[in-house]
Design a protein around this motif. Structure first.
Motif, PDB file in Angstrom:
ATOM      1  N   ILE A   1       0.842  -1.196   0.000  1.00 11.25           N
ATOM      2  CA  ILE A   1       0.000   0.000   0.000  1.00 11.25           C
ATOM      3  C   ILE A   1       0.878   1.247   0.000  1.00 11.25           C
ATOM      4  O   ILE A   1       0.640   2.204  -0.740  1.00 11.25           O
ATOM      5  N   GLU A   2       1.926   1.215   0.802  1.00  6.32           N
ATOM      6  CA  GLU A   2       2.850   2.355   0.880  1.00  6.32           C
ATOM      7  C   GLU A   2       3.585   2.560  -0.441  1.00  6.32           C
ATOM      8  O   GLU A   2       3.729   3.696  -0.917  1.00  6.32           O
ATOM      9  N   SER A   3       4.042   1.474  -1.071  1.00  6.79           N
ATOM     10  CA  SER A   3       4.792   1.617  -2.322  1.00  6.79           C
ATOM     11  C   SER A   3       3.901   2.124  -3.453  1.00  6.79           C
ATOM     12  O   SER A   3       4.342   2.909  -4.302  1.00  6.79           O
ATOM     13  N   LEU A   4       2.661   1.714  -3.476  1.00  3.52           N
ATOM     14  CA  LEU A   4       1.727   2.198  -4.490  1.00  3.52           C
ATOM     15  C   LEU A   4       1.439   3.684  -4.290  1.00  3.52           C
ATOM     16  O   LEU A   4       1.338   4.446  -5.251  1.00  3.52           O
ATOM     17  N   HIS A   5       1.324   4.071  -3.032  1.00  2.00           N
ATOM     18  CA  HIS A   5       1.087   5.484  -2.718  1.00  2.00           C
ATOM     19  C   HIS A   5       2.285   6.337  -3.139  1.00  2.00           C
ATOM     20  O   HIS A   5       2.125   7.409  -3.745  1.00  2.00           O
ATOM     21  N   GLU A   6       3.475   5.854  -2.843  1.00  3.16           N
ATOM     22  CA  GLU A   6       4.681   6.593  -3.206  1.00  3.16           C
ATOM     23  C   GLU A   6       4.844   6.698  -4.722  1.00  3.16           C
ATOM     24  O   GLU A   6       5.393   7.677  -5.235  1.00  3.16           O
ATOM     25  N   ALA A   7       4.352   5.697  -5.461  1.00  2.00           N
ATOM     26  CA  ALA A   7       4.449   5.723  -6.919  1.00  2.00           C
ATOM     27  C   ALA A   7       3.512   6.757  -7.527  1.00  2.00           C
ATOM     28  O   ALA A   7       3.732   7.212  -8.651  1.00  2.00           O
ATOM     29  N   GLY A   8       2.451   7.110  -6.783  1.00  3.54           N
ATOM     30  CA  GLY A   8       1.541   8.141  -7.279  1.00  3.54           C
ATOM     31  C   GLY A   8       0.126   7.678  -7.550  1.00  3.54           C
ATOM     32  O   GLY A   8      -0.660   8.390  -8.191  1.00  3.54           O
ATOM     33  N   LEU A   9      -0.247   6.493  -7.058  1.00  5.57           N
ATOM     34  CA  LEU A   9      -1.599   5.982  -7.281  1.00  5.57           C
ATOM     35  C   LEU A   9      -2.625   6.827  -6.530  1.00  5.57           C
ATOM     36  O   LEU A   9      -2.428   7.169  -5.364  1.00  5.57           O
ATOM     37  N   ASP A  10      -3.745   7.140  -7.210  1.00  4.89           N
ATOM     38  CA  ASP A  10      -4.820   7.924  -6.602  1.00  4.89           C
ATOM     39  C   ASP A  10      -6.006   7.071  -6.181  1.00  4.89           C
ATOM     40  O   ASP A  10      -6.659   7.372  -5.183  1.00  4.89           O
ATOM     41  N   GLU A  11      -6.287   6.022  -6.937  1.00  6.61           N
ATOM     42  CA  GLU A  11      -7.562   5.313  -6.752  1.00  6.61           C
ATOM     43  C   GLU A  11      -7.395   3.831  -7.057  1.00  6.61           C
ATOM     44  O   GLU A  11      -6.642   3.445  -7.961  1.00  6.61           O
ATOM     45  N   MET A  12      -8.112   2.999  -6.299  1.00  7.35           N
ATOM     46  CA  MET A  12      -8.062   1.563  -6.508  1.00  7.35           C
ATOM     47  C   MET A  12      -9.487   1.034  -6.636  1.00  7.35           C
ATOM     48  O   MET A  12     -10.329   1.293  -5.790  1.00  7.35           O
ATOM     49  N   GLN A  13      -9.740   0.320  -7.720  1.00  6.09           N
ATOM     50  CA  GLN A  13     -11.041  -0.314  -7.938  1.00  6.09           C
ATOM     51  C   GLN A  13     -10.882  -1.795  -7.655  1.00  6.09           C
ATOM     52  O   GLN A  13     -10.163  -2.498  -8.354  1.00  6.09           O
ATOM     53  N   ILE A  14     -11.567  -2.267  -6.613  1.00  2.00           N
ATOM     54  CA  ILE A  14     -11.349  -3.610  -6.092  1.00  2.00           C
ATOM     55  C   ILE A  14     -12.577  -4.486  -6.321  1.00  2.00           C
ATOM     56  O   ILE A  14     -13.708  -4.077  -6.065  1.00  2.00           O
ATOM     57  N   SER A  15     -12.349  -5.701  -6.795  1.00  3.45           N
ATOM     58  CA  SER A  15     -13.419  -6.694  -6.886  1.00  3.45           C
ATOM     59  C   SER A  15     -13.653  -7.243  -5.481  1.00  3.45           C
ATOM     60  O   SER A  15     -13.013  -8.211  -5.063  1.00  3.45           O
ATOM     61  N   LEU A  16     -14.565  -6.610  -4.766  1.00  2.01           N
ATOM     62  CA  LEU A  16     -14.718  -6.889  -3.340  1.00  2.01           C
ATOM     63  C   LEU A  16     -15.802  -7.923  -3.055  1.00  2.01           C
ATOM     64  O   LEU A  16     -15.573  -8.912  -2.362  1.00  2.01           O
ATOM     65  N   HIS A  17     -17.031  -7.635  -3.494  1.00  4.89           N
ATOM     66  CA  HIS A  17     -18.176  -8.550  -3.465  1.00  4.89           C
ATOM     67  C   HIS A  17     -18.873  -8.675  -2.114  1.00  4.89           C
ATOM     68  O   HIS A  17     -20.097  -8.792  -2.068  1.00  4.89           O
ATOM     69  N   THR A  18     -18.148  -8.672  -1.028  1.00  6.01           N
ATOM     70  CA  THR A  18     -18.771  -8.721   0.289  1.00  6.01           C
ATOM     71  C   THR A  18     -17.763  -8.292   1.342  1.00  6.01           C
ATOM     72  O   THR A  18     -16.551  -8.358   1.118  1.00  6.01           O
ATOM     73  N   THR A  19     -18.279  -7.864   2.485  1.00  2.00           N
ATOM     74  CA  THR A  19     -17.415  -7.510   3.618  1.00  2.00           C
ATOM     75  C   THR A  19     -17.357  -8.631   4.646  1.00  2.00           C
ATOM     76  O   THR A  19     -16.708  -8.481   5.679  1.00  2.00           O
ATOM     77  N   LYS A  20     -18.033  -9.738   4.373  1.00  2.00           N
ATOM     78  CA  LYS A  20     -18.045 -10.874   5.298  1.00  2.00           C
ATOM     79  C   LYS A  20     -16.929 -11.843   4.910  1.00  2.00           C
ATOM     80  O   LYS A  20     -16.944 -12.411   3.812  1.00  2.00           O
ATOM     81  N   LYS A  21     -15.973 -12.023   5.788  1.00  2.00           N
ATOM     82  CA  LYS A  21     -14.776 -12.804   5.452  1.00  2.00           C
ATOM     83  C   LYS A  21     -15.095 -14.211   4.962  1.00  2.00           C
ATOM     84  O   LYS A  21     -14.609 -14.641   3.922  1.00  2.00           O
ATOM     85  N   GLU A  22     -15.885 -14.938   5.723  1.00  2.00           N
ATOM     86  CA  GLU A  22     -16.146 -16.329   5.366  1.00  2.00           C
ATOM     87  C   GLU A  22     -16.884 -16.437   4.044  1.00  2.00           C
ATOM     88  O   GLU A  22     -16.643 -17.341   3.248  1.00  2.00           O
ATOM     89  N   ARG A  23     -17.804 -15.505   3.801  1.00  2.00           N
ATOM     90  CA  ARG A  23     -18.541 -15.534   2.538  1.00  2.00           C
ATOM     91  C   ARG A  23     -17.631 -15.163   1.371  1.00  2.00           C
ATOM     92  O   ARG A  23     -17.769 -15.708   0.275  1.00  2.00           O
ATOM     93  N   ARG A  24     -16.736 -14.227   1.591  1.00  2.00           N
ATOM     94  CA  ARG A  24     -15.807 -13.858   0.518  1.00  2.00           C
ATOM     95  C   ARG A  24     -14.882 -15.029   0.187  1.00  2.00           C
ATOM     96  O   ARG A  24     -14.592 -15.296  -0.977  1.00  2.00           O
ATOM     97  N   ILE A  25     -14.429 -15.737   1.212  1.00  2.00           N
ATOM     98  CA  ILE A  25     -13.583 -16.914   0.995  1.00  2.00           C
ATOM     99  C   ILE A  25     -14.345 -17.967   0.201  1.00  2.00           C
ATOM    100  O   ILE A  25     -13.816 -18.565  -0.744  1.00  2.00           O
ATOM    101  N   ALA A  26     -15.617 -18.187   0.552  1.00  2.00           N
ATOM    102  CA  ALA A  26     -16.419 -19.192  -0.146  1.00  2.00           C
ATOM    103  C   ALA A  26     -16.755 -18.760  -1.569  1.00  2.00           C
ATOM    104  O   ALA A  26     -16.722 -19.576  -2.497  1.00  2.00           O
ATOM    105  N   LEU A  27     -17.069 -17.493  -1.751  1.00  2.00           N
ATOM    106  CA  LEU A  27     -17.446 -16.985  -3.068  1.00  2.00           C
ATOM    107  C   LEU A  27     -16.265 -16.986  -4.037  1.00  2.00           C
ATOM    108  O   LEU A  27     -16.408 -17.330  -5.208  1.00  2.00           O
ATOM    109  N   MET A  28     -15.098 -16.628  -3.516  1.00  2.00           N
ATOM    110  CA  MET A  28     -13.905 -16.557  -4.360  1.00  2.00           C
ATOM    111  C   MET A  28     -13.084 -17.836  -4.310  1.00  2.00           C
ATOM    112  O   MET A  28     -12.091 -17.978  -5.025  1.00  2.00           O
TER     113      MET A  28
END
Length: 359
Positions: free
Chosen positions: A102-129
């Motif tokens: 995260i720090e190295s990306l920030h230092e490189a100049g990244l402004d925004e990250m678009q993440i394939s997130l799908h859920t905030t529930k850990k176990e469900r994300r593990i099962a879904l992915m």
């Protein structure tokens, strides 16, 4: 909007190439390079795992953050185009992401990250992915959102993130995620693990998400494909009332068909059923040569006419099932008598008709 290509060039892109979502004009997207390693996931909804075996367009199971040259490419854009807003896409954050990264990306100049997130529930994300690594991103997400502007993509998948979509969006807002985009899962006839959303589920998700968005302040985006499934998609153009002087047909996918009929009331619009993929796939960008030719067979033979195709169905100079543009155009002209033109956006159609002398 721009895409930073692997040969260190900026390519102008349209909103139709970015899921049809309106974007800021100074945006530059950094896609994965050919050196990007595997994503480390086996998602139930992954389009790569449910493609027809005859499909020629092969894509590796990559992740942008699993690219050893990503910081170099970001830094290049940041140095040479400081006026542009830099976004990374095509990442699930399951590999190649920790506090140091995260720090190295920030230092490189990244402004925004678009993440394939799908859920905030850990176990469900593990099962879904279907990845044991999928849970740790949830712990990292507050730091990611503190460092960059974060867009969370959610592929709406029944049994995993539909019924609790309101709670998921509340969680994202509490983590300072700036924006959430909701995409109904695409299901081809080759997927046996996931079903499409019902209309009732689509309505529930839309109403719930927008309500929670207003309450929490997080930006909720309902993309065109979501609206099309509900019959709510609208083009930003007035109806084109001129009638061509020669037989003319606009071919498109099933999802865009109703709105194109409204936009071009004096030109026959033909919906092409996507039998190559099957399932609930109805976007114009996934039409194939064989489905187009099957549809054209039902058109009357003419001395001279025009068939308009969506430009997005061509990947380079081929369709997803291997037809070259030249082969497809020649067959339609020889067998039925129609000149073939392709439009990237519906607003281009009047100009194309003028060019071929159809008006």
């Amino acid at each position: 909007m721009y895409e930073f290509t692997e040969d260190f060039r900026l390519r102008k892109i349209t909103k139709y190439e970015l899921d049809g979502v309106d974007e800021r004009e100074d945006l530059v997207v950094i896609p994965p390079s050919s050196k990007a390693g595997p994503c480390g996931s086996n998602c139930l909804f992954c389009y790569l795992r449910q493609n027809p075996p005859e499909m020629i367009y092969k894509v590796s199971f990559h992740d942008t953050l699993n690219d050893p040259e990503l910081e170099k490419r970001i830094a290049y854009v940041s140095e040479h185009y400081p006026e542009l807003w830099i976004r990374v896409t095509d990442t699930a954050g399951n590999v190649g992401l920790d506090e140091k990264r995260i720090e190295s990306l920030h230092e490189a100049g990244l402004d925004e990250m678009q993440i394939s997130l799908h859920t905030t529930k850990k176990e469900r994300r593990i099962a879904l992915m279907r990845s044991p690594l999928a849970g740790r991103l949830i712990d990292l997400l507050p730091l990611v959102a503190e460092t960059f502007r974060v867009i969370a993509d959610i592929i709406l998948t029944p049994g995993y993130n539909v019924d609790d979509i309101g709670e998921i969006i509340e969680d994202l807002a509490s983590m300072d995620v700036a924006e959430v985009r909701l995409f109904p899962v695409g299901v081809t006839r080759y997927n046996r693990d996931v079903r499409p959303l019902t209309r009732e589920e689509l309505i529930f998700v839309k109403e719930t998400a927008l309500d929670v968005g207003k309450e929490t302040g997080i930006k909720v985006v309902i993309p065109p494909i979501f609206k099309a499934l509900l019959g709510e998609f609208r083009l930003d153009i007035k109806p084109f009332e001129v009638e061509p002087e020669i037989p003319t047909y606009i071919l498109t996918g099933e999802l865009a068909y109703p709105e194109l009929r409204r936009a071009f009331p004096r030109i026959p619009v033909v919906a092409v059923k996507n039998e190559f993929f099957g399932g609930n796939i109805g976007t114009a960008g996934l039409l194939t040569g064989r489905d187009v030719l099957r549809t054209v067979e039902r058109l009357p033979e003419v001395d001279l006419g025009v068939v308009l195709l969506p430009e997005l169905m061509f990947y380079g100079d081929r369709t997803l099932d291997g037809f070259t543009r030249e082969e497809l155009v020649s067959r339609i002209l020889v067998e039925k008598g129609y000149i073939v033109e392709s439009a990237l956006e519906p607003a281009e159609i009047p100009r194309l008709l003028e060019k071929v002398g159809a008006l």
